[in-house]
Design a protein around this motif. Structure first.
Motif, PDB file in Angstrom:
ATOM      1  N   TYR A  11       0.837  -1.204   0.000  1.00 17.63           N
ATOM      2  CA  TYR A  11       0.000   0.000   0.000  1.00 17.63           C
ATOM      3  C   TYR A  11       0.877   1.261   0.000  1.00 17.63           C
ATOM      4  O   TYR A  11       0.565   2.259  -0.642  1.00 17.63           O
ATOM      5  CB  TYR A  11      -0.908   0.026   1.231  1.00 17.63           C
ATOM      6  CG  TYR A  11      -1.985  -1.037   1.234  1.00 17.63           C
ATOM      7  CD1 TYR A  11      -2.400  -1.640   0.050  1.00 17.63           C
ATOM      8  CD2 TYR A  11      -2.588  -1.448   2.415  1.00 17.63           C
ATOM      9  CE1 TYR A  11      -3.379  -2.622   0.047  1.00 17.63           C
ATOM     10  CE2 TYR A  11      -3.569  -2.426   2.418  1.00 17.63           C
ATOM     11  CZ  TYR A  11      -3.956  -3.006   1.237  1.00 17.63           C
ATOM     12  OH  TYR A  11      -4.926  -3.981   1.228  1.00 17.63           O
ATOM     13  N   MET A  12       1.978   1.199   0.737  1.00 16.01           N
ATOM     14  CA  MET A  12       2.888   2.345   0.822  1.00 16.01           C
ATOM     15  C   MET A  12       3.480   2.662  -0.550  1.00 16.01           C
ATOM     16  O   MET A  12       3.528   3.831  -0.970  1.00 16.01           O
ATOM     17  CB  MET A  12       4.008   2.035   1.828  1.00 16.01           C
ATOM     18  CG  MET A  12       4.978   3.177   2.042  1.00 16.01           C
ATOM     19  SD  MET A  12       6.286   2.740   3.211  1.00 16.01           S
ATOM     20  CE  MET A  12       7.302   1.684   2.180  1.00 16.01           C
ATOM     21  N   LEU A 234       0.564   9.963  15.515  1.00 15.04           N
ATOM     22  CA  LEU A 234       2.000  10.267  15.557  1.00 15.04           C
ATOM     23  C   LEU A 234       2.619  10.356  14.164  1.00 15.04           C
ATOM     24  O   LEU A 234       3.475  11.217  13.912  1.00 15.04           O
ATOM     25  CB  LEU A 234       2.740   9.198  16.369  1.00 15.04           C
ATOM     26  CG  LEU A 234       2.873   9.468  17.860  1.00 15.04           C
ATOM     27  CD1 LEU A 234       3.675   8.361  18.514  1.00 15.04           C
ATOM     28  CD2 LEU A 234       3.544  10.806  18.122  1.00 15.04           C
ATOM     29  N   GLY A 235       2.207   9.480  13.265  1.00 19.53           N
ATOM     30  CA  GLY A 235       2.785   9.481  11.917  1.00 19.53           C
ATOM     31  C   GLY A 235       2.611  10.815  11.215  1.00 19.53           C
ATOM     32  O   GLY A 235       3.591  11.464  10.819  1.00 19.53           O
ATOM     33  N   PRO A 236       1.353  11.269  11.037  1.00 19.43           N
ATOM     34  CA  PRO A 236       1.154  12.580  10.401  1.00 19.43           C
ATOM     35  C   PRO A 236       1.808  13.719  11.166  1.00 19.43           C
ATOM     36  O   PRO A 236       2.313  14.667  10.554  1.00 19.43           O
ATOM     37  CB  PRO A 236      -0.373  12.736  10.398  1.00 19.43           C
ATOM     38  CG  PRO A 236      -0.901  11.357  10.485  1.00 19.43           C
ATOM     39  CD  PRO A 236       0.085  10.568  11.263  1.00 19.43           C
ATOM     40  N   LEU A 237       1.819  13.628  12.517  1.00 16.28           N
ATOM     41  CA  LEU A 237       2.435  14.712  13.298  1.00 16.28           C
ATOM     42  C   LEU A 237       3.934  14.785  13.039  1.00 16.28           C
ATOM     43  O   LEU A 237       4.499  15.871  12.843  1.00 16.28           O
ATOM     44  CB  LEU A 237       2.185  14.486  14.792  1.00 16.28           C
ATOM     45  CG  LEU A 237       0.805  14.876  15.326  1.00 16.28           C
ATOM     46  CD1 LEU A 237       0.707  14.545  16.812  1.00 16.28           C
ATOM     47  CD2 LEU A 237       0.547  16.353  15.110  1.00 16.28           C
ATOM     48  N   ILE A 238       4.581  13.627  13.025  1.00 11.61           N
ATOM     49  CA  ILE A 238       6.030  13.607  12.787  1.00 11.61           C
ATOM     50  C   ILE A 238       6.338  14.132  11.390  1.00 11.61           C
ATOM     51  O   ILE A 238       7.216  14.985  11.205  1.00 11.61           O
ATOM     52  CB  ILE A 238       6.580  12.172  12.958  1.00 11.61           C
ATOM     53  CG1 ILE A 238       6.498  11.760  14.425  1.00 11.61           C
ATOM     54  CG2 ILE A 238       8.025  12.088  12.469  1.00 11.61           C
ATOM     55  CD1 ILE A 238       6.842  10.310  14.668  1.00 11.61           C
ATOM     56  N   ALA A 239       5.602  13.643  10.412  1.00 15.64           N
ATOM     57  CA  ALA A 239       5.841  14.099   9.040  1.00 15.64           C
ATOM     58  C   ALA A 239       5.556  15.590   8.904  1.00 15.64           C
ATOM     59  O   ALA A 239       6.280  16.327   8.239  1.00 15.64           O
ATOM     60  CB  ALA A 239       4.965  13.314   8.082  1.00 15.64           C
ATOM     61  N   VAL A 285       4.657   8.816   4.293  1.00 18.42           N
ATOM     62  CA  VAL A 285       4.143   7.469   4.051  1.00 18.42           C
ATOM     63  C   VAL A 285       4.868   6.444   4.918  1.00 18.42           C
ATOM     64  O   VAL A 285       4.244   5.512   5.448  1.00 18.42           O
ATOM     65  CB  VAL A 285       4.274   7.118   2.550  1.00 18.42           C
ATOM     66  CG1 VAL A 285       3.880   5.675   2.295  1.00 18.42           C
ATOM     67  CG2 VAL A 285       3.390   8.027   1.719  1.00 18.42           C
ATOM     68  N   VAL A 286       6.179   6.611   5.081  1.00 22.45           N
ATOM     69  CA  VAL A 286       6.915   5.680   5.939  1.00 22.45           C
ATOM     70  C   VAL A 286       6.447   5.796   7.385  1.00 22.45           C
ATOM     71  O   VAL A 286       6.306   4.786   8.098  1.00 22.45           O
ATOM     72  CB  VAL A 286       8.437   5.932   5.824  1.00 22.45           C
ATOM     73  CG1 VAL A 286       9.200   5.176   6.906  1.00 22.45           C
ATOM     74  CG2 VAL A 286       8.945   5.497   4.461  1.00 22.45           C
ATOM     75  N   LEU A 290       4.943   2.827   9.634  1.00 26.81           N
ATOM     76  CA  LEU A 290       5.435   2.441  10.955  1.00 26.81           C
ATOM     77  C   LEU A 290       4.327   2.496  12.002  1.00 26.81           C
ATOM     78  O   LEU A 290       4.282   1.668  12.918  1.00 26.81           O
ATOM     79  CB  LEU A 290       6.600   3.370  11.365  1.00 26.81           C
ATOM     80  CG  LEU A 290       7.873   3.229  10.521  1.00 26.81           C
ATOM     81  CD1 LEU A 290       8.928   4.233  10.984  1.00 26.81           C
ATOM     82  CD2 LEU A 290       8.420   1.809  10.611  1.00 26.81           C
ATOM     83  N   VAL A 291       3.429   3.490  11.855  1.00 23.90           N
ATOM     84  CA  VAL A 291       2.297   3.569  12.784  1.00 23.90           C
ATOM     85  C   VAL A 291       1.404   2.343  12.634  1.00 23.90           C
ATOM     86  O   VAL A 291       0.939   1.767  13.623  1.00 23.90           O
ATOM     87  CB  VAL A 291       1.489   4.862  12.535  1.00 23.90           C
ATOM     88  CG1 VAL A 291       0.145   4.794  13.243  1.00 23.90           C
ATOM     89  CG2 VAL A 291       2.267   6.067  13.020  1.00 23.90           C
ATOM     90  N   ASP A 292       1.169   1.917  11.392  1.00 22.90           N
ATOM     91  CA  ASP A 292       0.363   0.715  11.160  1.00 22.90           C
ATOM     92  C   ASP A 292       1.007  -0.505  11.816  1.00 22.90           C
ATOM     93  O   ASP A 292       0.330  -1.338  12.426  1.00 22.90           O
ATOM     94  CB  ASP A 292       0.217   0.464   9.657  1.00 22.90           C
ATOM     95  CG  ASP A 292      -0.857   1.342   9.046  1.00 22.90           C
ATOM     96  OD1 ASP A 292      -1.647   1.922   9.806  1.00 22.90           O
ATOM     97  OD2 ASP A 292      -0.902   1.452   7.808  1.00 22.90           O
TER      98      ASP A 292
END
Length: 309
Positions: A11-12, A234-239, A285-286, A290-292
């Motif tokens: 998917y990534m 966390l994923g969107p926040l980090i990105a 996306v990474v 990682l969150v997934d």
């Protein structure tokens, strides 16, 4: 778990391909070309420049050239910065943005979780009001205003830290704090809400009845169950922090990647636009990938539900 991870990885890759394709074709819909704003040059020279970068070929052919180069790790040559490849510019500028983003994420996550947990445990008390006040400030006040206030107070008035510049660790403290405020606010509010939901559950009463210590109940039963929503964002926040430091970089004169990203759009520097977009997209996306994976590790029900789809 392996099957679940492989599906997320596929998917990534599909997501990245869609982003590259959309960016490529949308970018070419902008009127003009990268040499439109240059000083007036003879038409033959302009045609030669277009030919050099394959811009005289049909769009689908250009797309094929770009994908082929991208697969081989070549992001192309900048059309505005002479003799500099996009890869080199990213390699030279990204570390500063990346360091700033990581430091601010660490600050935001640690203090956000701490304030959220304390606010839930001390609901209605002084800590609760202080945490929520800080969260409201972080959400409602833009980070460039917080950055300016920090510069005025801690750098100009008290002279504890440098106003701007880039070098040793002390130059990164103020921009990291300014960037971390929004993350801290979001995480603390989310953690407080999740903790309040968990505190009233029957298994918490059971844990108390079994005689577990307060620290064991908080860590093993409350935090672990309440942290799932936080992990999700966390994923969107980090990105967002790693890629959204342009204004802060300008305020503190940090040689990051943000200025190249914005300037490339004004210059219609196709290679640079695509290169920076892909770079930022890969980070986003990474992080989501990682969150997934983290979701599947923390709560096995996620990967077992519907075969991990």
């Amino acid at each position: 778990m392996l099957n679940y991870s492989l599906k997320r990885f596929v998917y990534m890759l599909i997501t990245l391909w869609v982003i590259v394709t959309l960016t490529f074709f949308l970018m070419h819909m902008i009127p003009g070309d990268p040499f439109t704003s240059e000083k007036k040059v003879p038409e033959q020279i302009r045609q030669n420049m277009l030919a050099k970068y394959h811009l005289d070929k049909p769009l689908i052919v250009q797309y094929g050239y770009y994908l082929n180069n991208l697969v081989h790790g070549d992001l192309g040559i900048s059309l505005k910065y002479l003799n500099r490849t996009v890869d080199d510019i990213i390699k030279q500028s990204a570390p500063a943005s990346f360091q700033l983003g990581i430091q601010s994420i660490i600050l935001g996550v640690i203090f956000g979780l701490l304030f959220g947990i304390i606010a839930a445990l001390k609901r209605g008390g002084g800590w609760d009001y202080f945490s929520m006040f800080l969260a409201i400030i972080g959400i409602s006040v833009p980070n460039f205003i917080i950055a300016t206030l920090l510069q005025l107070l801690l750098a100009s008035k008290l002279r504890w830290l440098p106003v701007s510049g880039w070098g040793s660790f002390k130059y990164t403290i103020l921009p990291s704090i300014a960037l971390s405020f929004s993350t801290l606010s979001i995480i603390s509010r989310m953690m407080r809400t999740s903790m309040l939901d968990v505190i009233g559950q029957d298994y918490i009463k059971t844990a108390k009845a079994k005689g577990l210590s307060q620290l064991q109940i908080i860590w093993k039963h409350m935090v672990r169950n309440a942290i799932m929503p936080v992990v999700t964002v966390l994923g969107p926040l980090i990105a967002g922090i790693v890629t959204g430091t342009f204004v802060i970089e300008q305020i503190f004169s940090i040689p990051g990647l943000g200025k190249f990203f914005v300037q490339s759009i004004y210059d219609e520097d196709y290679s640079m636009i695509l290169g920076t977009t892909i770079f930022y997209s890969v980070i986003l996306v990474v992080m989501m990938f990682l969150v997934d994976i983290a979701y599947g590790l923390i709560d096995p029900r996620v990967r077992l539900a519907k075969g991990g789809k």
